[in-house]
Design a protein around this motif. Structure first.
Motif, PDB file in Angstrom:
ATOM      1  N   GLU A 119      -6.773   3.189   2.017  1.00  0.00           N
ATOM      2  CA  GLU A 119      -5.677   3.278   1.676  1.00  0.00           C
ATOM      3  C   GLU A 119      -4.930   4.654   1.560  1.00  0.00           C
ATOM      4  O   GLU A 119      -3.693   4.855   2.016  1.00  0.00           O
ATOM      5  CB  GLU A 119      -5.462   2.709   0.161  1.00  0.00           C
ATOM      6  N   SER A 120      -5.671   5.615   1.296  1.00  0.00           N
ATOM      7  CA  SER A 120      -5.135   6.829   1.057  1.00  0.00           C
ATOM      8  C   SER A 120      -4.945   7.545   2.633  1.00  0.00           C
ATOM      9  O   SER A 120      -3.750   8.268   2.816  1.00  0.00           O
ATOM     10  CB  SER A 120      -6.128   7.912   0.581  1.00  0.00           C
ATOM     11  N   ILE A 174       0.644  -1.128  -0.014  1.00  0.00           N
ATOM     12  CA  ILE A 174      -0.046  -0.159  -0.103  1.00  0.00           C
ATOM     13  C   ILE A 174       0.878   1.329   0.077  1.00  0.00           C
ATOM     14  O   ILE A 174       0.530   2.097  -0.658  1.00  0.00           O
ATOM     15  CB  ILE A 174      -1.112  -0.114   1.176  1.00  0.00           C
ATOM     16  N   SER A 199     -13.385   0.470   7.718  1.00  0.00           N
ATOM     17  CA  SER A 199     -11.742  -0.313   7.994  1.00  0.00           C
ATOM     18  C   SER A 199     -11.226   0.507   9.090  1.00  0.00           C
ATOM     19  O   SER A 199     -11.516   1.615   9.507  1.00  0.00           O
ATOM     20  CB  SER A 199     -11.049   0.068   6.661  1.00  0.00           C
ATOM     21  N   ARG A 214      -9.069  -4.063   6.902  1.00  0.00           N
ATOM     22  CA  ARG A 214      -9.595  -3.602   5.967  1.00  0.00           C
ATOM     23  C   ARG A 214     -11.111  -3.997   6.228  1.00  0.00           C
ATOM     24  O   ARG A 214     -12.111  -3.114   6.054  1.00  0.00           O
ATOM     25  CB  ARG A 214      -9.323  -4.306   4.693  1.00  0.00           C
ATOM     26  N   ARG A 247      -1.441   5.872   3.441  1.00  0.00           N
ATOM     27  CA  ARG A 247      -0.549   6.732   2.816  1.00  0.00           C
ATOM     28  C   ARG A 247      -0.077   8.172   3.495  1.00  0.00           C
ATOM     29  O   ARG A 247       0.964   8.375   3.511  1.00  0.00           O
ATOM     30  CB  ARG A 247      -0.526   6.889   1.417  1.00  0.00           C
TER      31      ARG A 247
END
Lengths: 416, 416
Positions: free
Chosen positions: B401-402, B185, B351, B269, B405
């Motif tokens: 996911e963002s 990821i 999540s 998740r 990050r």
């Protein structure tokens, strides 16, 4: 109610479908009111799969490690049958050899059973459980897993039947019993309803590979009523029919009058004959020669020593054909300095045919019938050896099949 | 000279070639003068092969039989590695869990280790042998084989290291250590040279499946110095290089000054959130609701109860997404008669993202940095839960996911 031991080999356990059939058969027996102990081999192919993994790593694996690896196959079989029996509504409990425990010596890969503990098995049987035990394996005094060698599950089953004083030990296999001879060679070969333990021992040791020979020895020693029968027949046939199928190995000779003189004809195709001509006739010579072969782990079968002429004698013996080259090499190395033979002759194309029957004991004419039958057909008898219940003749391999057919006919073995 | 425990998982033992590599690596350690205990899993695929045989027979197999079957895979691994080590010229001896013995309770398929006997292992180590032991399994007080559940070999290794007071336990696996987050990821994710036991526990329980969580608990309880490292690197690299690779799980906090505040970001998740709105604010209500779920074997993760308004309160909690339908059914059945809620709201598309770091204890501003970062990106935080070394936020799955990050970048985790 009787205590019954069932044994199922690799083919009988060879697929999930077959395992279900085994479960159905065992459930049928159990529901008829019998106490059941089931001894299992690994699923067919499993032991070979494990051995091929080993061979990729080493050509000379430690036998102790080998036993740790190969013993797992039976453990899987026991777990699977236990689950399948529970699906049939039968309460079952499975044990590995070390759990029972089946005590053996420490000869890994070829261990011998010393003692079987019956305590836990009796407890389980008495509360109505079917007890499932791994064949082929045990545990030594150091708690290491041992195996009994190929075919050892038969021995496990008979030994467990002996230890628990079972009423009968049923060996389910992929043939439906013991035949008068190999049906692939004599199509009239007939299944024997019963055979004595001594006859079975001769049949097994002579290459009729229905049962492992050690299991027959065990059956004889502990007088375990043992039956060989097929695992391929419908598991749901009536119990009485099943108990009349197969071949029963007996110990009673009281019904000798009803017995055939000859029970069957066994044979070993791959034999080799070696004759050592003109050796000094001293007791030490045969001993020395056989000692050389024993040191090389070569099994000698028939042995004949001729009458001595002028202080010289001939020693003739047979070995398995696969050992022939090895034996000839050993003799060549030692012939001049130690054995002092005039010459060594060998013929690797021999076969042995054996006529077996407990009734033979009181019938002296059997040998002459055999000799005359073969002679009339032009089959030369190279060697003869006899026991109380067996006559073996060594003949050229090319005559073997016809000799077996002739003798089967002469002794009317196709008639019951 | 140190006493070292190695553990190799199924992938590391996945082929004969890989088993040879394991043997080479162990031989290298042994020849450097260390005492070695090696704990093994079954070859990859083996446990699944056995389970699929079982599934063909029964959908609800007896767990005791299941353990008898699945425990065989490790036994084969132990035998094979023992043979491979002997091929490397190293004297090795292999044991199954019951032989050592690794005593467990009788919770088949999920047993807990109670005691490990070190007597025979010490004897073998003292005469220079490498001792190989099956992971994943033990034996209960009735002599029945038990297994510890999936991934149990990690726990076996750490427990054996604890029992034998090993200097270090090396868990060889198919990743080369623990990362700041999942490199799939965040491509800048960085391997941690070390991590504290508490952080590792949070990472493991939050879905970074490098180690089984019970093995981390064991490592913490018995202060076993444990290192996660790759079994895929060349087995012949110098020992010192190998001892510096991977991730070491530590217990020392004396070098806290040098530590990063945040160690890593874990995530789960597949979460679902359920809110029960307007229930009577009595202590028994939360208890009753959670009791219903516990009875159905459903694990509840985050739990929040709001301040009561006019005798009514809201109870919100999260469960694994796979349990969502089941939970909603249970609540629908009981909502009116027992729970007396105004309504039940659910969202299965949640999540959880967790920021983990032992340094967080003394840095109160972490939470506000997290909230601000997500807020500025328009990511709504649905729930928050915190511990001393962890802050978890529940967000919509589409932002997961963002969010990972962003936070990885904000906390500069790519820099060591």
């Amino acid at each position: 109610m009787a205590l019954i031991v069932h044994k199922y080999g690799g083919t009988s356990m060879g697929s999930i479908e077959r395992i279900r059939n085994v479960a159905k058969r065992v459930a049928k027996w159990h529901k008829s009111g019998h106490q059941l102990i089931v001894v299992l081999s690994a699923m067919s192919g499993e032991t070979n799969r494990l051995l091929s993994l080993v061979r990729e790593i080493s050509t000379q694996p430690n036998p102790r490690d080998l036993d740790m690896i190969t013993s797992t196959g039976e453990q899987v079989s026991v777990g699977l049958l236990s689950i399948a029996l529970q699906e049939e509504g039968v309460d079952a409990v499975g044990y590995a050899g070390w759990q029972i425990s089946v005590k053996t010596n420490s000869a890994f890969t070829k261990a011998r059973i010393k003692k079987i503990d019956d305590k836990q098995v009796l407890i389980d049987l008495n509360v109505g459980k079917v007890v499932i035990i791994t064949g082929f394996q045990g545990v030594d005094s150091n708690g290491r897993v041992t195996t009994l060698g190929r075919g050892g599950s038969d021995t496990s089953a008979v030994a467990i039947a002996a230890a628990l004083r079972a009423n009968e030990c049923l060996i389910y296999t992929d043939v439906d019993g013991v035949y008068t001879t190999d049906p692939r060679i004599v199509k009239e070969a007939r299944r024997l309803n019963q055979i004595t333990f001594e006859e079975m021992l001769e049949m097994a040791s002579l290459g009729s590979k229905v049962l492992q020979i050690r299991s027959v020895e065990f059956a004889g020693k502990y007088r375990v009523k043992t039956r060989v029968l097929s695992s391929l027949i419908d598991p749901m046939i009536p119990l009485d029919d099943e108990m009349r199928s197969g071949t029963l190995i007996t110990f009673e000779e009281n019904n000798k009058m009803e017995r055939a003189i000859i029970s069957g004809i066994a044979f070993q195709r791959d034999e080799a004959r070696i004759a050592i001509i003109g050796v000094p006739d001293k007791p030490s010579v045969a001993c020395q020669i056989l000692g050389l072969l024993a040191d090389a782990n070569i099994d000698v079968d028939m042995i004949i020593q001729n009458t001595s002429i002028e202080g010289k004698t001939d020693l003739t013996f047979t070995v398995s054909r696969s050992d022939y080259g090895h034996v000839m090499n050993i003799l060549a190395c030692h012939a001049q300095e130690h054995i002092k033979a005039q010459k060594v002759l060998g013929d690797p194309n021999m076969s042995k045919v054996s006529i077996i029957g407990i009734g033979m004991r009181s019938h002296a004419e059997i040998a002459s019938t055999i000799f005359r039958t073969l002679l009339e057909e032009g089959i030369n008898i190279e060697m003869v050896s006899t026991s109380e219940i067996k006559i073996s003749v060594l003949i050229n391999e090319k005559f073997m099949e016809s000799a077996v057919r002739l003798l089967h006919k002469v002794f009317k073995l196709e008639q019951s």
